[in-house]
Structure formats: structure tokens, C-alpha cells
Design a protein around this motif. Structure first.
Motif, short mmCIF file in Angstrom:
data_model
loop_
_atom_site.label_atom_id
_atom_site.label_comp_id
_atom_site.label_asym_id
_atom_site.label_seq_id
_atom_site.Cartn_x
_atom_site.Cartn_y
_atom_site.Cartn_z
N VAL A 7 0.85 -1.18 0.00
CA VAL A 7 0.00 0.00 0.00
C VAL A 7 0.89 1.24 0.00
O VAL A 7 1.74 1.39 0.87
N LEU A 8 0.70 2.10 -1.00
CA LEU A 8 1.45 3.35 -1.10
C LEU A 8 0.52 4.50 -0.74
O LEU A 8 -0.39 4.83 -1.51
N PRO A 9 0.71 5.14 0.41
CA PRO A 9 -0.13 6.29 0.77
C PRO A 9 0.14 7.47 -0.16
O PRO A 9 1.28 7.72 -0.56
N VAL A 10 -0.91 8.19 -0.49
CA VAL A 10 -0.77 9.34 -1.39
C VAL A 10 0.08 10.42 -0.74
O VAL A 10 0.86 11.10 -1.42
N PHE A 11 -0.01 10.59 0.59
CA PHE A 11 0.79 11.63 1.22
C PHE A 11 2.28 11.29 1.18
O PHE A 11 3.12 12.20 1.18
N VAL A 12 2.63 10.02 1.12
CA VAL A 12 4.04 9.64 0.93
C VAL A 12 4.48 9.96 -0.49
O VAL A 12 5.59 10.46 -0.72
N MET A 13 3.63 9.66 -1.48
CA MET A 13 3.96 9.98 -2.86
C MET A 13 4.08 11.50 -3.05
O MET A 13 4.94 11.97 -3.81
N ASP A 14 3.24 12.28 -2.36
CA ASP A 14 3.35 13.74 -2.43
C ASP A 14 4.69 14.21 -1.87
O ASP A 14 5.31 15.14 -2.40
N ALA A 15 5.13 13.57 -0.78
CA ALA A 15 6.43 13.93 -0.20
C ALA A 15 7.57 13.62 -1.17
O ALA A 15 8.53 14.39 -1.29
N LEU A 16 7.46 12.49 -1.89
CA LEU A 16 8.48 12.14 -2.88
C LEU A 16 8.48 13.15 -4.03
O LEU A 16 9.56 13.56 -4.51
N ASN A 17 7.31 13.55 -4.48
CA ASN A 17 7.22 14.54 -5.55
C ASN A 17 7.82 15.88 -5.12
O ASN A 17 8.48 16.56 -5.91
N LYS A 18 7.59 16.22 -3.87
CA LYS A 18 8.15 17.47 -3.35
C LYS A 18 9.67 17.40 -3.28
O LYS A 18 10.37 18.37 -3.63
N MET A 19 10.19 16.24 -2.87
CA MET A 19 11.64 16.07 -2.84
C MET A 19 12.22 16.09 -4.25
O MET A 19 13.29 16.66 -4.49
N ALA A 20 11.53 15.46 -5.21
CA ALA A 20 12.02 15.41 -6.58
C ALA A 20 12.05 16.79 -7.23
O ALA A 20 12.79 17.01 -8.19
N ALA A 21 11.24 17.72 -6.72
CA ALA A 21 11.21 19.08 -7.26
C ALA A 21 12.07 20.05 -6.45
O ALA A 21 12.06 21.25 -6.72
N SER A 22 12.83 19.53 -5.50
CA SER A 22 13.65 20.38 -4.64
C SER A 22 14.82 20.98 -5.42
O SER A 22 15.30 20.43 -6.41
#
Length: 315
Positions: A150-165
Motif C-alpha cells: 500500500v502506497l499512501p498518497v501523502f508519501v507519494m506527495d512527499a516524494l514529488n516534493k523532494m524530486a522538485a527540490s
């Protein structure tokens, strides 16, 4: 063996029945073979599909029919003659189109719909540290982890935020985490589901644990703080770092080994070396062997929550 008996019997029975009870010609035989092929295709299809997907498809069919009834009632009661005539001419085709639309829409969205019904220990909630580390993919490929990730959406949002850092290191870590999530979804050995559930919590660790608690699931992580929070909420935590520690070679006090001394230690005359698995070995009187290989004898082992440390002295 019984399944082959059923299939052979079906292939024989339908042509036999159509030939003897409908019409004794080759068209009846062909029709019987076609019926048997449809039955066998349905048997294979239903065998491969899980019950939940079949139920979702039936729900989509029902919704499509309800949509047709709604349009039929509204247009026949309130539409003008032109629209009513158009509806009467194409009513059957529109009905079929709506039914097909309902089934296809439900199947394409089956993953989201299924996620609402999943509960149980076969669910593994992956946190941010597990995706950043990436070893969860290897564990799934060798079938060490089973069930559904199970991949929580809030974890995926955190990854997207890191990838755009703007920080290159953080951006690289975020992109690696997204790549790991993509690789998980491509695996055939295990299922992957996204969930929009986001329990309210003071810390990210508590949010992950609360999500797992609501799903009766387990947590896959490398964060030792989640171990502690999981114990408070009575949630099973599968820590990949703990697994790696448990699989490290067993070294007992009194054993001797050949060790390459890489650098000096904090204390006087200490040297530091590493085992093949990365375990640090502190060697007394090992300073003079820096850059060389020496025979050392283990006299103490310290096990901590962050790993294992071995103390040895030169022979």
C-alpha cells in the motif's frame, strides 16, 4: 484432471445436444461448438479474475443500466418530439453503449475501488524511508514480502516534493523514491495499491502507523522511530534494517579474522576496519596497521538499534 474432464465434456456435449435436438446439419454442430467455446472462455476468464473484480464489473453493469433508465424516463417524459424520436430509433444501441461504458469504467477504476475493501495483515504499508532505500523491490522480487504493498498518497506527495527540490541531493533521492514506486507497480510478484487515507497525526511516523492500524496492516520501513510508535499502537513493523542486521554473519567473541585497517579511531592507538557487510570493527592497538591487513581477535560485540559494532584487538 477434473477440469479437463469438464472441458472435454463441454466440447462434446454442446454439439451433441444441438445436433440431436435442434437440427441435424453442420450449422447445428457449428453452433454447438461456438456455445462450448463461449462457456470454456468464460470458465478461463472467471478463473483468472478475482471475485472482487467480477463484483465490480457487475456493479458497473448495474450502474450503466440505471443510467439508461434515467435517460429513458427523462427523455420520454420531458423531451420534445424530435429528441424523443431520436431516442426511440437508437434506444437499443444507446442502452448497450451505456452498459459497456459502466463495465469498462468500473474495470479501469477497479484498483481504486478495490483499495476501499482491503483490510488485513496481507497489506504492507510502505513509508518514505522504505521507498527511498529501494530494497523493498528486491524483497518483493524474491517473494520474501507477499500480499499487497500500500502506497499512501501523502508519501507519494512527499516524494514529488523532494524530486522538485532545488537541493541536488534531495532531488536525486526523491527521484529514486519515485523510481522505486514505479518498479513496485510493474512487479508481477506482488500487488500495489494507492490509498488516499491520511489520518491526522502530529508526526509522519504516527500518521503511517495510524494508517496501518486502520487497515489492520503491517508497516515496511527503515525508520527505527516507527518501531517505537508501532509498539505503542500494537502495529507490526517490518524493518528492513533489522532484517539486514539479522542476516549479518555471526561473529562470536574469541574468533580471529583478517581485517584491513582503514583509519584511526577516536581513542589513542585505535584503528577502524569494516566487515564485508559494512559492520564497523574497532581494533585496539590497530593504529600502526592503518593501510594494512592484520589478524585481530574479537573480544566484545555491541548490538544497538542502529546496527552492530565489534571490538577487537590485534594478535
Amino acid at each position: 484432471m477434473p477440469i479437463w474432464i469438464f472441458r472435454i465434456s463441454t466440447l462434446v456435449a454442446f454439439p451433441f445436444l444441438t445436433y440431436n435436438f435442434i437440427d441435424k446439419d453442420w450449422m447445428s454442430l457449428l453452433g454447438g461448438l461456438l456455445c462450448s467455446a463461449i462457456v470454456l472462455a468464460g470458465e478461463v476468464l472467471f478463473k483468472r479474475l478475482r471475485l472482487i473484480k467480477i463484483m465490480i464489473a457487475c456493479t458497473g453493469l448495474l450502474l450503466g443500466y440505471m443510467l439508461y433508465v434515467f435517460f429513458d424516463y427523462g427523455l420520454m417524459k420531458f423531451a420534445n418530439d424530435t429528441v424523443a424520436n431520436f431516442w426511440g430509433n437508437y434506444e437499443a444501441k444507446i442502452e448497450i453503449a451505456l452498459l459497456v461504458f459502466g463495465v469498462l469504467a468500473s474495470i479501469f477504476k477497479a484498483r481504486d475501488l478495490e483499495g476501499l475493501s482491503y483490510r488485513g495483515s496481507h497489506l504492507k504499508v510502505a513509508d518514505l524511508s522504505a521507498l527511498l532505500d529501494g530494497r523493498i523491490v528486491d524483497l518483493c522480487e524474491i517473494n520474501f514480502l507477499s500480499g499487497i504493498i500500500v502506497l499512501p498518497v501523502f508519501v507519494m506527495d512527499a516524494l514529488n516534493k523532494m524530486a522538485a527540490s532545488k537541493d541536488p541531493l534531495e532531488r536525486a533521492r526523491g527521484r529514486r523514491g519515485l523510481d522505486v514506486a514505479t518498479r513496485l507497480q510493474e512487479l508481477k510478484e506482488i500487488g500495489v495499491r494507492l490509498t488516499n487515507r491520511a489520518p491526522k497525526a502530529d508526526t509522519p511516523e504516527e500518521r503511517i502507523v495510524k494508517l496501518a492500524k486502520s487497515l489492520d496492516a503491517e508497516v515496511v520501513t527503515l525508520d527505527f522511530n516507527i518501531n517505537k510508535v508501532g509498539a505503542l499502537y500494537d502495529v507490526t513493523v517490518l524493518n528492513v534494517a533489522d532484517l539486514a542486521t539479522a542476516l549479518k554473519p555471526v561473529v562470536l567473541p574469541g574468533e580471529t579474522m583478517s581485517l584491513f585497517i582503514m583509519k584511526d579511531g577516536k581513542e589513542k592507538e585505535q584503528g577502524i576496519g569494516y566487515l564485508d557487510d559494512g559492520t564497523m570493527v574497532v581494533v585496539e592497538d590497530g593504529r600502526k596497521y592503518i593501510g594494512k591487513r592484520a589478524e585481530v581477535s574479537v573480544y566484545s560485540i555491541l548490538q544497538t538499534s542502529s546496527g552492530r559494532m565489534i571490538f577487537a584487538k590485534t594478535k
